[in-house]
Design an enzyme around this catalytic site. Structure first.
Site, PDB file in Angstrom:
ATOM      1  N   LYS A  28       0.801  -1.226   0.000  1.00  0.00           N
ATOM      2  CA  LYS A  28       0.000   0.000   0.000  1.00  0.00           C
ATOM      3  C   LYS A  28       0.835   1.278   0.000  1.00  0.00           C
ATOM      4  O   LYS A  28       0.302   2.359  -0.224  1.00  0.00           O
ATOM      5  CB  LYS A  28      -0.971  -0.002   1.179  1.00  0.00           C
ATOM      6  CG  LYS A  28      -2.001  -1.096   1.144  1.00  0.00           C
ATOM      7  CD  LYS A  28      -2.890  -1.149  -0.084  1.00  0.00           C
ATOM      8  CE  LYS A  28      -3.526   0.134  -0.498  1.00  0.00           C
ATOM      9  NZ  LYS A  28      -4.688  -0.072  -1.406  1.00  0.00           N
ATOM     10  N   SER A  50      -2.880 -12.616   3.034  1.00  0.00           N
ATOM     11  CA  SER A  50      -3.282 -12.359   1.644  1.00  0.00           C
ATOM     12  C   SER A  50      -2.203 -12.837   0.678  1.00  0.00           C
ATOM     13  O   SER A  50      -2.504 -13.235  -0.447  1.00  0.00           O
ATOM     14  CB  SER A  50      -3.612 -10.876   1.413  1.00  0.00           C
ATOM     15  OG  SER A  50      -2.455 -10.080   1.432  1.00  0.00           O
TER      16      SER A  50
END
Ligand code: PMP
Length: 301
Positions: free
Chosen positions: A41, A258
């Site tokens: 991110k 993830s």
């Protein structure tokens, strides 16, 4: 070197043991935990804040506000420290303890929202506060800001193309905002339209793959185009946990859930592909962010 240069240009590593289960197909993964704040991110956060500053929307006196499952919040907190802005993050109360601790350590204010409403509850709460006090806040609005996916179009997609010398045949990754998937896959398809883009999702609305969304049951990100993926793949939470543990113990890659989901989906895909295929996926963050999770099966859990 500027501290912001520690974002992007992450290594692409071959998952040799995982690939050895396949016939002539190799799986490679971007080591996004190597970014400044420790996750994929950083790329989007850096691009959205930089654009805010350039447009004069983020200026001295403003506080950065947004919702996050944790990683974007941590990226804002770290970048806010570098750039000199306070940060206020809305996140679901069931985000891992590590995420909340890191946010606090980096000086961000954290507002916890109902775990039952997951990322939607955090998004709506941040939106309400940002809209109520526009003079106080800069709201990047990561779910609806095109700069998010474009950050990957301009960095991740280019890096994967160059690091595989144009040999990548499939790109597969999970989606939170879908910025990583949409931006990277768009760029790769521009280089070679034959590259297949596979979008990964948890197999149910209630899942443990933190940071990713079950699109059918949640508010769709504004820039997510569900007609864009060539294929969809589903991953079960238990399979993602098991793969995350195997990545640590077999590949030496101590990464988050993830990432485990991504590699599991890449392996499932690889079993259906012809020899010579080169599958690329993302290792979105590090296992350190999930130490308190019970799935590792340690006796002190
Ligand atoms: N994995 C993790 C751990 C994440 O925090 C996120 C972002 N929420 C993603 C994957 C998905 O990234 P994106 O928002 O670019 O779809």
């Amino acid at each position: 070197m500027n501290v912001l240069d520690l974002i992007g240009n992450t290594p692409l590593v071959e998952l040799k043991k995982t690939s050895s289960e396949l016939e002539g197909v190799s799986i490679w993964a971007k080591a996004e935990f190597r970014n400044l704040s420790g996750s994929v991110k950083d790329r989007a956060a850096k691009a959205m804040l930089t654009e805010g500053i350039e447009k004069g929307l983020l200026r001295p006196g403003k506080t950065i506000i947004d919702s996050s499952s944790g990683n974007t919040g941590i990226a804002y907190a770290v970048l806010g420290a570098v750039l000199g802005y306070p940060v206020r993050i809305y996140l679901p109360a069931n985000a891992s303890r590590e995420r909340k601790t890191i946010l606090a350590c980096c000086g961000a204010a954290v507002v916890e929202t109902s775990p039952l409403e997951s990322s939607d509850g955090a998004y709506l709460a941040a939106k309400a506060e940002a809209n109520a006090h526009p003079e106080k806040y800069f709201w990047p609005n990561q779910y609806n800001n095109d700069v998010n996916w474009k950050a990957h179009y301009h960095s991740t997609g280019v890096e994967i193309w160059e690091q595989t010398a144009g040999k990548v045949t499939h790109f597969i990754t999970g989606m939170g905002t879908s910025g990583t998937f949409m931006g990277t896959a768009r760029r790769l398809k521009e280089y070679n339209p034959k590259i297949q883009a596979v979008a990964v999702q948890p197999d149910s609305p209630f899942h443990g793959i933190e940071g990713t969304k079950h699109m059918a049951s949640t508010i769709k990100p504004g820039f997510y185009d569900e007609t864009f993926p060539d294929r969809f793949a589903e991953v079960n939470t238990e399979a993602a946990y098991a793969r995350t543990i195997r990545l640590a113990r077999e590949e030496g890659l101590f990464v988050g859930i993830s990432s485990g989901a991504n590699v599991q989906a890449a392996l499932d895909l690889g079993r259906t592909l012809p020899p010579g295929s080169l599958v690329v996926t993302m290792l979105c963050d590090s296992g350190f962010r999930y130490l308190s999770d019970g799935f590792w099966g340690l006796t002190n859990d």
